[in-house]
Design an enzyme around this catalytic site. Sequence first.
Site, PDB file in Angstrom:
ATOM      1  N   ASP A  95      34.237  -2.705  -5.212  1.00 47.66           N
ATOM      2  CA  ASP A  95      33.753  -1.636  -6.496  1.00 47.66           C
ATOM      3  C   ASP A  95      32.333  -1.857  -6.594  1.00 47.66           C
ATOM      4  OD1 ASP A  95      33.348  -4.266  -7.191  1.00 47.66           O
ATOM      5  OD2 ASP A  95      34.257  -3.986  -9.084  1.00 47.66           O
ATOM      6  N   GLY A  96      31.728  -2.505  -5.475  1.00 46.04           N
ATOM      7  CA  GLY A  96      30.270  -2.713  -5.433  1.00 46.04           C
ATOM      8  C   GLY A  96      29.736  -4.065  -5.679  1.00 46.04           C
ATOM      9  N   GLN A 101       3.955  -2.393 -12.062  1.00 48.04           N
ATOM     10  CA  GLN A 101       4.240  -1.712 -13.440  1.00 48.04           C
ATOM     11  C   GLN A 101       4.123  -2.711 -14.364  1.00 48.04           C
ATOM     12  OE1 GLN A 101       5.127   1.623 -13.853  1.00 48.04           O
ATOM     13  NE2 GLN A 101       5.564   1.517 -15.994  1.00 48.04           N
ATOM     14  N   HIS A 150       0.358  -9.324  -8.405  1.00 45.44           N
ATOM     15  CA  HIS A 150      -0.687  -8.241  -8.790  1.00 45.44           C
ATOM     16  C   HIS A 150      -1.724  -8.767  -9.639  1.00 45.44           C
ATOM     17  CE1 HIS A 150      -2.345  -4.443  -9.121  1.00 45.44           C
ATOM     18  NE2 HIS A 150      -1.880  -4.225  -9.984  1.00 45.44           N
ATOM     19  N   ASP A 181     -10.959  -2.342  -4.368  1.00 42.07           N
ATOM     20  CA  ASP A 181     -11.343  -2.060  -5.981  1.00 42.07           C
ATOM     21  C   ASP A 181     -11.833  -3.361  -6.411  1.00 42.07           C
ATOM     22  OD1 ASP A 181      -9.037  -3.476  -6.249  1.00 42.07           O
ATOM     23  OD2 ASP A 181      -7.926  -1.836  -6.734  1.00 42.07           O
ATOM     24  N   LYS A 236     -11.361   2.193  -6.648  1.00 40.91           N
ATOM     25  CA  LYS A 236     -10.624   2.978  -6.179  1.00 40.91           C
ATOM     26  C   LYS A 236     -10.138   3.740  -7.640  1.00 40.91           C
ATOM     27  CE  LYS A 236      -6.420   1.296  -5.653  1.00 40.91           C
ATOM     28  NZ  LYS A 236      -5.497   0.524  -5.199  1.00 40.91           N
ATOM     29  N   ARG A 284      -6.398   5.799  -8.458  1.00 43.61           N
ATOM     30  CA  ARG A 284      -5.381   6.123  -7.996  1.00 43.61           C
ATOM     31  C   ARG A 284      -4.899   7.713  -8.777  1.00 43.61           C
ATOM     32  NH1 ARG A 284      -1.358   4.418  -5.121  1.00 43.61           N
ATOM     33  NH2 ARG A 284      -2.324   2.468  -4.575  1.00 43.61           N
ATOM     34  N   ASP A 322      -6.561  -6.946   0.372  1.00 50.26           N
ATOM     35  CA  ASP A 322      -5.930  -6.649  -0.615  1.00 50.26           C
ATOM     36  C   ASP A 322      -4.630  -7.294  -0.897  1.00 50.26           C
ATOM     37  OD1 ASP A 322      -5.577  -5.025  -3.153  1.00 50.26           O
ATOM     38  OD2 ASP A 322      -5.290  -3.200  -1.987  1.00 50.26           O
TER      39      ASP A 322
END
Length: 285
Positions: A33-34, A90, A122, A160, A184, A186, A210
């Site tokens: 079933d994964g 994010q 990040h 940046d 920079k 985006r 970077d």
Amino acid sequence: MIIPGIASQVLATRLADACGEPLMPVDRRTFPDGDRLVELGQPPGNHAVIVAATTSSDAHLDVLLLQDAAREAGVDRVTTVIPYLGYARQDAAFEPGQPVSVRAMARAIGTATDQVILVDPHERDVVEYFPTPARAISIADRLAPALPNDLEDPLFIAPDAGARQLASTVHAAYGTGTVDNFEKTRRSAHDVEMAPSNASVAGRDVVLVDEVIATGGTMCEAAEILRERDAERIFAACVHPMLAEDAYVRLVRAGVTEVVGSDTLERATSTVSAAPAIADALDLA
Ligand code: R5P
């Protein structure tokens, strides 16, 4: 005992060597079933150190299952090392209706562990999102020895201002040259606009620095500007050589001589190991 996550087999092995700790064999299966299952091949001892770059949904799931397996085996302490933290970029809800994805990941990863160690995330503030003690280490200085040792008056450029500290660290570790940064903006996942600085690059070797090369769009844009300004050799140095899609080829076509990255992500360009720095941070002696 070092427990390797699915995307960190090489780094976990090197870390086990660096710490003189055993390396856990892990059996992995997928049910019809994964659903996934992990099984630790031997008792993990008192302290389980899971090393798991969260590069994909499977890798995220894998670290959660490994943490639970270690707990189930009765360890006193679980340390989770995340050499590359997926979703780190994010770090805000950029549009209405979006999640702060990295916060969601941090909450999940930080639940069944006693501490978390991140490598060059990040943003370092991301440690605040973990519900358990978390800290970030940097291995940027270790990129310098992987560069050719004949760079003359090199210019270390961050694409940046946010990456300037990384460029300064690599510059300091290299021991000669100067530091600068571009600016920079985006426009989309693949497309960035770059405002160059006034630094003179003609005839100089340039090292772009970077924390991650993802699509390569950032480094390509910077490399094209440098080439137009008659830079000599252009090197692209990063901690995390994600190199998604055709990033490597794009970089070469943009005039990059060599890509230098670490084994926080396992790629052909991962010539620098994060293992010694992680071993220092773990201080298992
Ligand atoms: C962004 O702020 C990061 O520091 C990197 O510059 C960026 O994520 C690199 O992405 P890409 O290689 O897709 O341009």
